[in-house]
Design an enzyme around this catalytic site. Sequence first.
Site, short mmCIF file in Angstrom:
data_model
loop_
_atom_site.label_atom_id
_atom_site.label_comp_id
_atom_site.label_asym_id
_atom_site.label_seq_id
_atom_site.Cartn_x
_atom_site.Cartn_y
_atom_site.Cartn_z
N ALA A 28 0.81 -1.17 0.20
CA ALA A 28 -0.05 0.12 0.12
C ALA A 28 0.80 1.24 0.19
O ALA A 28 2.20 1.08 0.18
CB ALA A 28 -0.83 -0.07 0.98
N TYR A 29 0.33 2.35 -0.20
CA TYR A 29 1.02 3.55 -0.26
C TYR A 29 0.81 4.64 0.81
O TYR A 29 -0.35 4.96 1.12
CB TYR A 29 0.57 4.25 -1.62
CG TYR A 29 1.34 3.57 -2.79
CD1 TYR A 29 2.40 3.70 -3.36
CD2 TYR A 29 0.40 2.30 -3.23
CE1 TYR A 29 3.12 2.74 -4.44
CE2 TYR A 29 0.98 1.53 -3.99
CZ TYR A 29 2.21 1.72 -4.82
OH TYR A 29 2.81 0.90 -5.86
N LEU A 30 1.91 5.21 1.45
CA LEU A 30 1.87 6.35 2.32
C LEU A 30 1.70 7.39 1.43
O LEU A 30 0.91 8.49 1.94
CB LEU A 30 3.14 6.22 3.13
CG LEU A 30 3.27 5.34 4.07
CD1 LEU A 30 4.71 5.46 4.54
CD2 LEU A 30 2.31 5.65 5.35
N GLU A 82 -2.71 5.10 2.56
CA GLU A 82 -3.98 5.37 1.97
C GLU A 82 -4.76 4.31 1.57
O GLU A 82 -4.19 3.20 1.63
CB GLU A 82 -3.50 6.11 0.48
CG GLU A 82 -2.51 7.28 0.51
CD GLU A 82 -1.95 7.65 -0.79
OE1 GLU A 82 -2.13 7.11 -1.84
OE2 GLU A 82 -1.39 8.75 -0.82
N ASN A 144 1.11 0.50 -9.98
CA ASN A 144 0.45 -0.22 -8.77
C ASN A 144 -0.08 0.93 -7.94
O ASN A 144 -1.30 0.81 -7.35
CB ASN A 144 1.56 -0.71 -7.80
CG ASN A 144 1.87 -2.17 -8.41
OD1 ASN A 144 0.88 -3.05 -8.75
ND2 ASN A 144 3.14 -2.69 -8.74
#
Length: 155
Positions: A28-30, A82, A144
């Site tokens: 996942a993405y910060l 996020e 991604n």
Amino acid sequence: MIEIERKFLVVSDDFINETFAKKRIVQAYLNSNPERTVRIRIKENKGFLTIKGKGNATGTTRLEWETEIPLQDAEKLLTICENGIIDKTRHEVMVGNHMYEVDVFVGDNMGLIIAEIELQSENEAFEKPSWLGKEVTNDERFYNAYLSVNPFRTW
């Protein structure tokens, strides 16, 4: 620290018979801003923090920095990322002198299969197996970070 990579859609599951290793990846993405993505990834039982810069005009080359972090830290950081988790199985396949990483997505991106190949230069020649389809290197929909907030199943 510079990543040169090309991405392709996969048109058949013939790569499975050529797979020499596979791993589950959850990430996942910060920060999913295309100018600088910050990703948390768990690959099998290891955690990673990765920062990627914006790609060049062809989308093949960009800055990438990655470091391993403790698994427990990665698990905790995933809870503040996020919305949107990427879940996939990565198949490693040797074709000629190059390794393809073939990602088979599950969850919200089920049905999508993307092959990536890392190169030493943008113009480096490489063998294209029969299961390789259309190139999508410069199509941000197949990054991604984009897929995490715009899952393939919603297209």
